[in-house]
Design an enzyme around this catalytic site. Structure first.
Site, PDB file in Angstrom:
ATOM      1  N   LYS A 170       2.610 -64.424 -45.138  1.00 21.72           N
ATOM      2  CA  LYS A 170       2.854 -63.091 -45.683  1.00 21.72           C
ATOM      3  C   LYS A 170       4.321 -62.758 -45.508  1.00 21.72           C
ATOM      4  O   LYS A 170       4.826 -62.691 -44.386  1.00 21.72           O
ATOM      5  CB  LYS A 170       1.979 -62.078 -44.946  1.00 21.72           C
ATOM      6  CG  LYS A 170       2.236 -60.636 -45.339  1.00 21.72           C
ATOM      7  CD  LYS A 170       1.186 -59.725 -44.729  1.00 21.72           C
ATOM      8  CE  LYS A 170       1.527 -58.278 -44.954  1.00 21.72           C
ATOM      9  NZ  LYS A 170       0.493 -57.377 -44.420  1.00 21.72           N
ATOM     10  N   LYS A 203       0.952 -64.366 -49.861  1.00 23.29           N
ATOM     11  CA  LYS A 203       1.226 -63.021 -50.368  1.00 23.29           C
ATOM     12  C   LYS A 203       2.709 -62.704 -50.279  1.00 23.29           C
ATOM     13  O   LYS A 203       3.298 -63.000 -49.237  1.00 23.29           O
ATOM     14  CB  LYS A 203       0.411 -62.074 -49.488  1.00 23.29           C
ATOM     15  CG  LYS A 203       0.584 -60.631 -49.724  1.00 23.29           C
ATOM     16  CD  LYS A 203      -0.253 -59.866 -48.738  1.00 23.29           C
ATOM     17  CE  LYS A 203       0.233 -58.458 -48.737  1.00 23.29           C
ATOM     18  NZ  LYS A 203      -0.264 -57.686 -47.659  1.00 23.29           N
TER      19      LYS A 203
HETATM   20  C1  PBG Z   1      -1.354 -54.105 -44.130  1.00 18.03           C
HETATM   21  C2  PBG Z   1      -1.271 -54.608 -45.536  1.00 18.03           C
HETATM   22  C3  PBG Z   1      -0.253 -54.378 -46.480  1.00 18.03           C
HETATM   23  C4  PBG Z   1      -0.709 -54.943 -47.678  1.00 18.03           C
HETATM   24  C5  PBG Z   1      -1.945 -55.493 -47.434  1.00 18.03           C
HETATM   25  N1  PBG Z   1      -2.267 -55.301 -46.097  1.00 18.03           N
HETATM   26  C6  PBG Z   1       1.017 -53.644 -46.366  1.00 18.03           C
HETATM   27  C7  PBG Z   1       2.131 -54.169 -45.570  1.00 18.03           C
HETATM   28  O1  PBG Z   1       2.087 -55.239 -44.989  1.00 18.03           O
HETATM   29  O2  PBG Z   1       3.090 -53.437 -45.506  1.00 18.03           O
HETATM   30  C8  PBG Z   1       0.017 -54.879 -48.993  1.00 18.03           C
HETATM   31  C9  PBG Z   1      -0.856 -54.988 -50.198  1.00 18.03           C
HETATM   32  C10 PBG Z   1      -0.220 -54.580 -51.482  1.00 18.03           C
HETATM   33  O3  PBG Z   1       0.992 -54.300 -51.578  1.00 18.03           O
HETATM   34  O4  PBG Z   1      -0.958 -54.530 -52.473  1.00 18.03           O
HETATM   35  N2  PBG Z   1      -0.663 -54.794 -43.198  1.00 18.03           N
END
Ligand code: PBG
Length: 326
Positions: free
Chosen positions: A193, A246
Protein backbone atom coordinates in the site's frame (compact mmCIF):
# COMPACT_ATOMS: atom_id res chain seq x y z
CA UNK A 1 5.49 -12.23 -47.71
CA UNK A 2 3.48 -10.19 -45.26
CA UNK A 3 3.34 -11.72 -41.82
CA UNK A 4 -0.17 -10.99 -40.67
CA UNK A 5 -1.53 -10.43 -37.16
CA UNK A 6 -5.07 -11.46 -38.18
CA UNK A 7 -6.73 -8.30 -37.04
CA UNK A 8 -10.06 -9.99 -36.28
CA UNK A 9 -11.69 -7.49 -38.59
CA UNK A 10 -15.36 -6.97 -38.07
CA UNK A 11 -16.03 -10.05 -36.02
CA UNK A 12 -17.20 -9.29 -32.52
CA UNK A 13 -17.68 -13.00 -31.77
CA UNK A 14 -14.10 -13.83 -32.71
CA UNK A 15 -12.74 -10.87 -30.79
CA UNK A 16 -14.55 -11.99 -27.65
CA UNK A 17 -13.57 -15.63 -28.21
CA UNK A 18 -9.88 -14.80 -28.26
CA UNK A 19 -9.69 -12.37 -25.35
CA UNK A 20 -6.64 -13.05 -23.23
CA UNK A 21 -8.14 -11.59 -20.08
CA UNK A 22 -11.32 -12.99 -18.57
CA UNK A 23 -13.21 -11.10 -15.95
CA UNK A 24 -16.00 -12.44 -13.80
CA UNK A 25 -18.40 -10.44 -11.67
CA UNK A 26 -17.59 -12.92 -8.88
CA UNK A 27 -14.21 -11.26 -8.59
CA UNK A 28 -15.57 -7.79 -7.82
CA UNK A 29 -15.64 -6.30 -4.32
CA UNK A 30 -17.71 -3.22 -3.58
CA UNK A 31 -16.60 -0.83 -0.80
CA UNK A 32 -19.38 0.58 1.38
CA UNK A 33 -19.15 3.38 3.95
CA UNK A 34 -21.31 3.04 7.02
CA UNK A 35 -21.76 5.96 9.39
CA UNK A 36 -22.97 5.58 12.94
CA UNK A 37 -26.50 6.91 13.37
CA UNK A 38 -29.94 6.19 11.95
CA UNK A 39 -31.73 6.53 8.67
CA UNK A 40 -28.71 7.79 6.73
CA UNK A 41 -28.46 7.49 2.94
CA UNK A 42 -26.39 10.41 1.70
CA UNK A 43 -24.46 10.81 -1.50
CA UNK A 44 -20.77 11.55 -0.94
CA UNK A 45 -19.75 14.86 -2.47
CA UNK A 46 -16.21 13.64 -3.08
CA UNK A 47 -17.38 10.32 -4.60
CA UNK A 48 -20.35 11.08 -6.81
CA UNK A 49 -22.78 8.18 -7.06
CA UNK A 50 -21.54 6.57 -3.84
CA UNK A 51 -23.96 6.51 -0.93
CA UNK A 52 -23.03 6.48 2.73
CA UNK A 53 -25.43 4.46 4.87
CA UNK A 54 -26.04 3.80 8.57
CA UNK A 55 -26.26 0.31 10.14
CA UNK A 56 -30.06 0.30 9.76
CA UNK A 57 -30.06 1.33 6.07
CA UNK A 58 -26.99 -0.55 4.82
CA UNK A 59 -29.21 -3.36 3.53
CA UNK A 60 -30.48 -1.00 0.81
CA UNK A 61 -26.98 -0.55 -0.55
CA UNK A 62 -26.43 -4.28 -0.46
CA UNK A 63 -29.69 -4.99 -2.27
CA UNK A 64 -28.92 -2.72 -5.21
CA UNK A 65 -25.49 -4.29 -5.54
CA UNK A 66 -26.91 -7.82 -5.31
CA UNK A 67 -29.34 -7.11 -8.09
CA UNK A 68 -26.48 -5.82 -10.22
CA UNK A 69 -24.65 -9.11 -9.61
CA UNK A 70 -22.17 -8.07 -6.91
CA UNK A 71 -22.17 -9.96 -3.64
CA UNK A 72 -18.86 -9.22 -1.94
CA UNK A 73 -18.47 -6.07 0.11
CA UNK A 74 -15.71 -4.23 1.94
CA UNK A 75 -17.14 -2.34 4.90
CA UNK A 76 -15.70 0.88 6.33
CA UNK A 77 -17.11 2.34 9.54
CA UNK A 78 -17.37 5.98 10.52
CA UNK A 79 -18.05 6.31 14.26
CA UNK A 80 -19.92 9.16 15.94
CA UNK A 81 -17.08 9.71 18.42
CA UNK A 82 -13.37 9.38 17.91
CA UNK A 83 -10.71 9.15 20.62
CA UNK A 84 -6.95 8.73 20.98
CA UNK A 85 -7.16 4.95 21.25
CA UNK A 86 -9.64 4.44 18.41
CA UNK A 87 -11.94 2.55 20.79
CA UNK A 88 -14.87 2.57 18.34
CA UNK A 89 -12.92 0.13 16.16
CA UNK A 90 -13.15 -2.71 18.69
CA UNK A 91 -16.40 -1.79 20.43
CA UNK A 92 -18.66 -4.83 20.13
CA UNK A 93 -21.52 -2.43 19.49
CA UNK A 94 -19.50 -0.26 17.13
CA UNK A 95 -20.78 0.88 13.77
CA UNK A 96 -19.25 -1.97 11.75
CA UNK A 97 -20.20 -4.61 14.33
CA UNK A 98 -23.85 -3.43 14.34
CA UNK A 99 -23.92 -3.41 10.54
CA UNK A 100 -22.47 -6.92 10.30
CA UNK A 101 -25.08 -8.31 12.65
CA UNK A 102 -27.92 -6.64 10.72
CA UNK A 103 -26.65 -7.73 7.32
CA UNK A 104 -25.94 -11.31 8.28
CA UNK A 105 -29.41 -11.56 9.79
CA UNK A 106 -30.96 -10.27 6.60
CA UNK A 107 -28.78 -11.87 3.91
CA UNK A 108 -26.92 -14.78 5.53
CA UNK A 109 -24.42 -16.30 3.15
CA UNK A 110 -25.87 -14.57 0.09
CA UNK A 111 -23.38 -11.83 0.91
CA UNK A 112 -19.66 -12.06 1.57
CA UNK A 113 -18.68 -9.41 4.08
CA UNK A 114 -15.11 -8.21 4.40
CA UNK A 115 -14.15 -5.56 6.95
CA UNK A 116 -11.44 -2.96 6.82
CA UNK A 117 -9.33 -3.37 9.95
CA UNK A 118 -7.59 -0.09 10.78
CA UNK A 119 -7.75 2.57 13.48
CA UNK A 120 -7.65 5.69 11.30
CA UNK A 121 -11.40 6.13 10.99
CA UNK A 122 -11.71 5.86 14.80
CA UNK A 123 -8.80 7.90 16.13
CA UNK A 124 -9.12 11.60 16.92
CA UNK A 125 -5.68 12.18 15.34
CA UNK A 126 -6.61 10.26 12.19
CA UNK A 127 -3.53 8.00 12.16
CA UNK A 128 -3.71 4.27 11.56
CA UNK A 129 -2.01 3.40 14.86
CA UNK A 130 -1.67 4.69 18.42
CA UNK A 131 0.36 7.87 18.79
CA UNK A 132 3.19 8.44 21.23
CA UNK A 133 5.07 11.76 21.05
CA UNK A 134 3.67 12.44 17.60
CA UNK A 135 4.97 9.13 16.26
CA UNK A 136 3.06 5.97 15.54
CA UNK A 137 3.57 3.25 18.14
CA UNK A 138 3.54 0.20 15.88
CA UNK A 139 3.74 -2.56 18.46
CA UNK A 140 1.23 -1.09 20.90
CA UNK A 141 -1.28 -0.95 18.03
CA UNK A 142 -1.13 -4.68 17.20
CA UNK A 143 -3.26 -6.00 20.11
CA UNK A 144 -5.95 -3.43 19.24
CA UNK A 145 -6.01 -4.55 15.63
CA UNK A 146 -6.29 -8.17 16.78
CA UNK A 147 -9.14 -7.19 19.08
CA UNK A 148 -10.89 -5.31 16.27
CA UNK A 149 -10.59 -8.34 14.00
CA UNK A 150 -12.12 -10.67 16.58
CA UNK A 151 -15.00 -8.30 17.25
CA UNK A 152 -15.75 -8.12 13.50
CA UNK A 153 -15.68 -11.87 13.07
CA UNK A 154 -17.84 -12.43 16.14
CA UNK A 155 -20.37 -10.04 14.61
CA UNK A 156 -20.42 -11.97 11.34
CA UNK A 157 -17.52 -10.87 9.11
CA UNK A 158 -16.43 -13.48 6.56
CA UNK A 159 -12.93 -12.06 6.05
CA UNK A 160 -10.76 -9.35 7.59
CA UNK A 161 -8.70 -6.84 5.61
CA UNK A 162 -5.99 -5.02 7.59
CA UNK A 163 -5.10 -1.71 5.92
CA UNK A 164 -3.00 0.12 8.49
CA UNK A 165 0.44 -1.05 7.36
CA UNK A 166 1.68 -1.68 10.91
CA UNK A 167 4.47 -4.28 10.88
CA UNK A 168 3.37 -7.61 12.29
CA UNK A 169 -0.36 -6.99 11.80
CA UNK A 170 -1.14 -10.12 9.82
CA UNK A 171 0.69 -12.42 12.22
CA UNK A 172 -1.03 -10.80 15.22
CA UNK A 173 -4.45 -11.12 13.59
CA UNK A 174 -3.83 -14.70 12.50
CA UNK A 175 -2.81 -15.71 16.03
CA UNK A 176 -5.86 -14.03 17.56
CA UNK A 177 -8.24 -15.64 15.04
CA UNK A 178 -6.76 -19.08 15.53
CA UNK A 179 -6.85 -18.78 19.30
CA UNK A 180 -10.41 -17.46 19.21
CA UNK A 181 -11.66 -20.48 17.27
CA UNK A 182 -11.70 -18.79 13.86
CA UNK A 183 -8.97 -20.69 12.06
CA UNK A 184 -11.12 -20.77 8.92
CA UNK A 185 -11.48 -17.00 8.60
CA UNK A 186 -9.13 -15.69 5.90
CA UNK A 187 -7.10 -12.48 5.91
CA UNK A 188 -6.89 -10.24 2.87
CA UNK A 189 -3.94 -8.01 3.58
CA UNK A 190 -3.16 -4.58 2.17
CA UNK A 191 0.42 -5.76 1.78
CA UNK A 192 1.64 -3.29 -0.82
CA UNK A 193 0.00 0.00 0.00
CA UNK A 194 1.61 3.18 -1.20
CA UNK A 195 1.50 6.52 0.57
CA UNK A 196 -0.69 7.84 -2.20
CA UNK A 197 -2.48 11.08 -2.90
CA UNK A 198 -5.13 9.04 -4.69
CA UNK A 199 -6.82 8.34 -1.30
CA UNK A 200 -7.96 11.97 -0.95
CA UNK A 201 -11.69 11.49 -1.61
CA UNK A 202 -11.79 8.45 0.71
CA UNK A 203 -10.38 10.45 3.62
CA UNK A 204 -13.07 12.99 3.01
CA UNK A 205 -15.76 10.26 2.88
CA UNK A 206 -14.44 8.50 5.99
CA UNK A 207 -13.36 11.66 7.84
CA UNK A 208 -9.97 10.05 8.37
CA UNK A 209 -7.40 12.59 7.18
CA UNK A 210 -4.43 12.68 9.59
CA UNK A 211 -4.60 15.73 11.86
CA UNK A 212 -0.83 16.17 11.77
CA UNK A 213 2.00 14.71 9.69
CA UNK A 214 1.31 12.15 6.98
CA UNK A 215 1.29 8.38 6.52
CA UNK A 216 4.72 8.15 4.94
CA UNK A 217 6.29 6.50 7.99
CA UNK A 218 4.10 3.41 7.53
CA UNK A 219 2.81 3.47 3.95
CA UNK A 220 5.22 2.82 1.09
CA UNK A 221 7.24 5.30 -0.96
CA UNK A 222 5.98 5.16 -4.54
CA UNK A 223 9.53 5.10 -5.87
CA UNK A 224 9.96 1.55 -4.58
CA UNK A 225 8.97 -1.80 -6.01
CA UNK A 226 11.33 -4.31 -4.36
CA UNK A 227 10.01 -3.04 -1.05
CA UNK A 228 6.53 -4.07 -2.16
CA UNK A 229 7.71 -7.64 -2.69
CA UNK A 230 9.39 -7.62 0.70
CA UNK A 231 6.25 -6.38 2.46
CA UNK A 232 4.17 -8.94 0.61
CA UNK A 233 6.53 -11.71 1.68
CA UNK A 234 6.28 -10.62 5.31
CA UNK A 235 2.48 -10.77 5.11
CA UNK A 236 2.58 -14.18 3.44
CA UNK A 237 4.84 -15.43 6.23
CA UNK A 238 2.37 -13.96 8.74
CA UNK A 239 -0.43 -16.03 7.22
CA UNK A 240 -2.14 -13.77 4.66
CA UNK A 241 -4.53 -15.50 2.25
CA UNK A 242 -5.00 -12.74 -0.32
CA UNK A 243 -2.63 -9.88 -1.12
CA UNK A 244 -3.89 -6.37 -1.88
CA UNK A 245 -1.97 -3.95 -4.07
CA UNK A 246 -3.13 -0.35 -3.84
CA UNK A 247 -3.71 2.00 -5.63
CA UNK A 248 -4.45 0.02 -8.81
CA UNK A 249 -3.64 1.92 -12.02
CA UNK A 250 -0.49 3.58 -10.67
CA UNK A 251 0.71 0.10 -9.55
CA UNK A 252 0.24 -2.05 -12.64
CA UNK A 253 3.94 -2.96 -12.58
CA UNK A 254 3.65 -4.05 -8.96
CA UNK A 255 0.61 -6.19 -9.73
CA UNK A 256 2.49 -7.81 -12.59
CA UNK A 257 5.63 -8.44 -10.51
CA UNK A 258 3.57 -9.83 -7.66
CA UNK A 259 1.83 -12.16 -10.12
CA UNK A 260 5.24 -13.50 -11.20
CA UNK A 261 6.50 -13.97 -7.65
CA UNK A 262 3.57 -14.90 -5.48
CA UNK A 263 1.17 -17.83 -5.52
CA UNK A 264 -1.64 -16.22 -3.54
CA UNK A 265 -4.60 -14.46 -5.18
CA UNK A 266 -3.99 -10.75 -5.80
CA UNK A 267 -6.62 -8.10 -5.21
CA UNK A 268 -6.11 -4.66 -6.73
CA UNK A 269 -7.82 -1.73 -5.02
CA UNK A 270 -8.93 0.88 -7.50
CA UNK A 271 -9.10 3.68 -4.96
CA UNK A 272 -11.26 6.73 -4.45
CA UNK A 273 -9.03 9.09 -6.43
CA UNK A 274 -9.05 6.78 -9.43
CA UNK A 275 -12.84 6.68 -9.33
CA UNK A 276 -13.14 10.44 -8.83
CA UNK A 277 -10.80 11.18 -11.75
CA UNK A 278 -12.96 9.15 -14.12
CA UNK A 279 -16.21 10.55 -12.75
CA UNK A 280 -15.11 14.17 -12.82
CA UNK A 281 -13.47 14.16 -16.23
CA UNK A 282 -16.48 12.37 -17.66
CA UNK A 283 -18.77 14.95 -16.04
CA UNK A 284 -16.74 17.66 -17.78
CA UNK A 285 -17.18 15.85 -21.07
CA UNK A 286 -13.49 15.08 -21.54
CA UNK A 287 -13.71 11.29 -21.50
CA UNK A 288 -16.37 8.63 -21.88
CA UNK A 289 -17.11 7.29 -18.39
CA UNK A 290 -18.30 3.82 -19.36
CA UNK A 291 -15.48 3.04 -21.77
CA UNK A 292 -12.75 4.42 -19.52
CA UNK A 293 -14.16 2.41 -16.62
CA UNK A 294 -14.06 -0.78 -18.70
CA UNK A 295 -10.58 -0.16 -20.07
CA UNK A 296 -9.15 0.68 -16.63
CA UNK A 297 -10.63 -2.45 -15.07
CA UNK A 298 -9.43 -4.72 -17.88
CA UNK A 299 -5.91 -3.28 -17.56
CA UNK A 300 -5.77 -4.22 -13.89
CA UNK A 301 -6.78 -7.82 -14.62
CA UNK A 302 -4.42 -7.95 -17.60
CA UNK A 303 -1.57 -6.95 -15.28
CA UNK A 304 -2.35 -10.02 -13.18
CA UNK A 305 -4.99 -9.18 -10.59
CA UNK A 306 -7.53 -11.85 -9.69
CA UNK A 307 -9.85 -9.58 -7.73
CA UNK A 308 -10.82 -5.94 -8.16
CA UNK A 309 -12.02 -3.76 -5.29
CA UNK A 310 -13.80 -0.85 -6.94
CA UNK A 311 -16.47 1.82 -6.48
CA UNK A 312 -17.57 0.91 -10.03
CA UNK A 313 -18.39 -2.69 -9.01
CA UNK A 314 -22.09 -2.49 -9.91
CA UNK A 315 -21.49 -0.80 -13.27
CA UNK A 316 -18.68 -3.24 -14.10
CA UNK A 317 -20.85 -6.25 -13.26
CA UNK A 318 -23.34 -4.92 -15.78
CA UNK A 319 -20.61 -4.34 -18.39
CA UNK A 320 -19.38 -7.90 -17.89
CA UNK A 321 -22.93 -9.22 -18.26
CA UNK A 322 -23.26 -7.36 -21.53
CA UNK A 323 -19.92 -8.70 -22.72
CA UNK A 324 -18.34 -5.26 -23.14
CA UNK A 325 -15.50 -6.54 -20.98
CA UNK A 326 -14.73 -9.93 -19.55
C1 PBG B 1 -7.57 3.08 5.84
C2 PBG B 1 -7.81 3.01 4.36
C3 PBG B 1 -7.64 4.03 3.41
C4 PBG B 1 -8.12 3.51 2.20
C5 PBG B 1 -8.54 2.22 2.44
N1 PBG B 1 -8.31 1.92 3.78
C6 PBG B 1 -7.15 5.41 3.55
C7 PBG B 1 -5.74 5.70 3.83
O1 PBG B 1 -4.90 4.83 3.93
O2 PBG B 1 -5.49 6.87 3.99
C8 PBG B 1 -8.21 4.27 0.91
C9 PBG B 1 -9.25 3.77 -0.04
C10 PBG B 1 -9.60 4.70 -1.15
O3 PBG B 1 -8.97 5.76 -1.36
O4 PBG B 1 -10.55 4.38 -1.87
N2 PBG B 1 -6.30 2.93 6.26
Amino acid sequence: MVIRTRRLRGSDALRRMTRETRISQDSLIYPLFIKEGKNIAEELTSLKGQIRYSPDTAAKGIETALSAGVRSFLLFGIPENKDGGGSGAYDENGVVQQTLKNLKKEFGNDVYLITDVCLCEYTSHGHCGLINNETVDNDATLPLLAKTTLSHVQAGADMAAPSGMMDGTVAAMRAALDKGGYADIPIMSYAAKYASSFYGPFRDAAGSAPQFGDRKTYQMDYHNSREALKRIQIDIDGGADIIIVKPALPSLDIISKTRDNVKLPIAAYSVSGEYAMIKESAASGFIDEYNVMCESAAAVYRAGADILITYFAKELAEAIRKGDIG
